[in-house]
Design an enzyme around this catalytic site. Structure first.
Site, PDB file in Angstrom:
ATOM      1  N   GLU A 173       0.700  -1.694   0.219  1.00 32.25           N
ATOM      2  CA  GLU A 173       0.118  -0.261  -0.170  1.00 32.25           C
ATOM      3  C   GLU A 173       1.013   0.933   0.347  1.00 32.25           C
ATOM      4  O   GLU A 173       0.856   1.892   1.025  1.00 32.25           O
ATOM      5  CB  GLU A 173      -0.753   0.259   1.269  1.00 32.25           C
ATOM      6  CG  GLU A 173      -2.522  -0.484   0.752  1.00 32.25           C
ATOM      7  CD  GLU A 173      -3.135  -1.413   2.389  1.00 32.25           C
ATOM      8  OE1 GLU A 173      -3.145  -0.395   3.613  1.00 32.25           O
ATOM      9  OE2 GLU A 173      -4.520  -1.659   1.735  1.00 32.25           O
ATOM     10  N   GLU A 292      -5.196  -8.160  -0.410  1.00 31.37           N
ATOM     11  CA  GLU A 292      -6.109  -8.155   0.968  1.00 31.37           C
ATOM     12  C   GLU A 292      -7.018  -7.506   0.352  1.00 31.37           C
ATOM     13  O   GLU A 292      -7.589  -6.825  -0.291  1.00 31.37           O
ATOM     14  CB  GLU A 292      -6.022  -7.148   1.688  1.00 31.37           C
ATOM     15  CG  GLU A 292      -4.165  -6.996   2.659  1.00 31.37           C
ATOM     16  CD  GLU A 292      -3.634  -5.767   3.389  1.00 31.37           C
ATOM     17  OE1 GLU A 292      -4.844  -5.491   3.940  1.00 31.37           O
ATOM     18  OE2 GLU A 292      -2.506  -5.864   3.277  1.00 31.37           O
TER      19      GLU A 292
HETATM   20  O1  AHR Z   1      -5.477  -6.077   7.078  1.00 30.03           O
HETATM   21  C1  AHR Z   1      -4.567  -4.693   7.839  1.00 30.03           C
HETATM   22  C2  AHR Z   1      -4.248  -3.669   7.226  1.00 30.03           C
HETATM   23  O2  AHR Z   1      -4.861  -3.459   6.071  1.00 30.03           O
HETATM   24  C3  AHR Z   1      -2.893  -3.679   6.722  1.00 30.03           C
HETATM   25  O3  AHR Z   1      -1.952  -4.064   7.554  1.00 30.03           O
HETATM   26  C4  AHR Z   1      -3.203  -2.997   5.163  1.00 30.03           C
HETATM   27  O4  AHR Z   1      -2.270  -3.051   4.595  1.00 30.03           O
HETATM   28  C5  AHR Z   1      -3.977  -2.078   5.236  1.00 30.03           C
HETATM   29  O5  AHR Z   1      -4.287  -1.323   4.744  1.00 30.03           O
END
Ligand code: AHR
Length: 502
Positions: A173, A292
């Site tokens: 990210e 994610e």
């Molecule tokens: O999964 C929780 C968080 O969400 C992670 O650390 C990050 O990559 C995202 O913003």
């Protein structure tokens, strides 16, 4: 009662499913690692300190891939802190989650655990506070056989064979202002390209994923992806996307339709990849790693800036309802419908932190409601995604506009000929009759139908009631003359398995 119909067409398959679509994610965050997968002294821990009750549930969940060690955590993480004798590992401040990191679990520990639960790793490198050097050393530590500083250190630390990590994330990210070491698109693009080049020189057999957008509403979405691919197209294999959904207030109808939004996000990212490909005359295609995704009630999280420094804090331990489980199942249907371009998916996360598995320190581990659609999709959603033509009623939602109440995908297991259908009824008030036209798949004779649904849309599993929400058999599938009719309960996720076919 409402009616929908769906015809399965095996003539033009959409795509084979890459099993890595069913990956998950372990981050050093809250209790995912400590008292999640690892808890020395727990009655069910093995000699290395990893909990075997949790490991058993991870195997049952079916995650062929596990991303590690972050997440936001990785962007200020020194991987060298987590190797060698445990008593010599430093305690550090984790800037991402304002926690104390003890480093009792690190690269070698995770990779041994990961193989033991039957998964392959997807390792992320720190492109926040570190960069090319730390990344190339980590690849050498993990993958080089022997005879160099880092590979011999791995051997000395108890791993004589290379870990053979095939899949790597170039940071996490990096488009997000919350990220330690956040960068502009161009800054990140250049760093990712040069880091990728060096990592590939160490091991040309690896696959690399570059950061795309942290979610669809990022102001840089689209432009970020294009800039990264302008610089790094030939050096990377995947573009990463992240997305989380939650229900706002009592607007359950909009929440139940979030998979529509997810599909638009994926389509837009694919379009950007293909735009750069066409513009610059590249041959290969860049595929997506949605590394994610999940339901996450972010509005309930106070924010990392409001946390106190603590060791193993209880952070973002969302308890999932049957409604959340239906949404997770619908998001999986969306991933499958895009299986031609989405090759990697990681349900974030695996244990305790927005996770399908929960555990208590010194106590039990159990399956959350979301565990069930994920486990069943991972087990039965293999083979080839088939084209389907659906005619379904629609309804109006506040956030998503008019959406179909039916979401569905069909797959064929090419060895057995079995056809599997996943279907969601997004209507929380009325059941949906689904007429299936299977005449193009001759020989299907009988079927099974299980559903995740409940009369209480807020029903959850807890340590005291771990099986309040489980899949229920509805065996109502009779195939006759290539047609079948099934009933999808209100607000339900459904698995239909139809045998025969050869
Ligand atoms: O999964 C929780 C968080 O969400 C992670 O650390 C990050 O990559 C995202 O913003």
């Amino acid at each position: 009662m409402r009616h929908a119909s769906l015809a399965v067409d095996p003539a033009v398959p959409v795509s084979e499913v890459d099993p890595r679509l069913y990956g998950s994610f372990v981050e050093h965050l809250g209790r995912c690692v400590y008292t999640g997968i690892y808890e020395p002294g727990h009655p069910r821990a093995d000699a290395t300190g990893f909990r075997q009750d949790v490991a058993g549930l991870v195997r049952e969940l079916g995650v062929p891939l596990v991303r590690y060690p972050g997440g936001n955590f990785v962007s200020a993480y020194d991987w060298e802190d987590g190797i060698g004798p445990r008593e010599q590992r430093p305690r550090r401040l984790d800037l991402a989650w304002r926690s104390i990191e003890t480093n009792q679990v690190g690269v070698d520990d995770f990779l041994h655990w990961c193989r033991a639960v039957g998964s392959a790793p997807m390792m992320a490198v720190n492109l926040g506070t570190r960069g090319l050097d730390a990344a190339r050393h980590l690849v050498e530590y993990c993958n080089h056989p022997a005879g160099t500083y880092w590979s011999d250190l791995r051997r000395a630390n108890g791993s004589p064979q290379p870990h053979d990590v095939r899949l790597w994330c170039l940071g996490n990210e990096m488009d997000g202002p919350w990220q330690i070491g956040h960068k502009t698109a161009y800054e990140y693009a250049r760093l990712a390209a040069e880091t990728a080049k060096a990592m590939r020189r160490v091991d040309p057999g690896i696959e690399l994923s570059a950061c795309g957008s942290s979610h669809q509403r990022m102001p840089t979405f689209g432009e970020w992806e294009a800039t990264v691919l302008e610089e790094a197209y030939d050096l990377v294999d995947y573009l990463s996307l992240h997305t989380y959904y939650e229900q706002f207030g009592d607007d359950r109808d909009s929440f139940l339709a979030r998979a529509v939004d997810f599909g638009h996000f994926i389509d837009a990212a694919v379009a950007t990849c293909d735009h750069v490909r066409a513009k610059n005359g590249h041959r290969k295609r860049i595929n997506l790693a949605v590394d994610e995704w999940n339901v996450w009630y972010q509005s309930r999280f106070a924010g990392e800036e409001n946390l106190d420094w603590a060791e193993t804090p209880r952070l973002i331990e969302d308890t999932y309802s049957v409604t959340d489980a239906v949404v997770v199942g619908d998001l999986l249907i969306t991933l499958l419908r895009h299986a031609d371009r989405v090759k990697i998916g990681c349900l974030a996360q695996l244990v305790n932190v927005i996770a399908p598995i929960r555990s208590e320190p010194g106590g039990p581990a159990w399956r959350q409601a979301t565990f069930h659609p994920f486990a069943l999709t991972s087990r039965h959603g293999r083979g080839t995604v088939l084209r389907t033509d659906a005619v379904a009623p629609t309804h109006e939602t506040a956030a998503q506009g008019e959406v179909p109440v039916l979401a569905a995908v069909a797959l064929r297991d090419d060895s057995s000929g079995e056809v599997t259908l996943f279907a969601v009824n997004r209507d929380q008030r009325q059941a949906l009759t689904l007429d299936l036209d299977l005449r193009a798949c001759p020989g299907l004779v009988a079927g099974r139908h299980v559903a995740v649904h409940d009369s209480d849309p807020e029903a959850v599993n807890t340590a005291a009631q771990p099986d309040r929400v489980t899949p229920r058999p509805l065996d109502d599938v009779e195939v006759s003359g290539g047609r079948a009719t099934v009933l999808l309960p209100p607000l339900s996720w459904n698995l239909l398995r139809l045998a025969g076919g050869h």
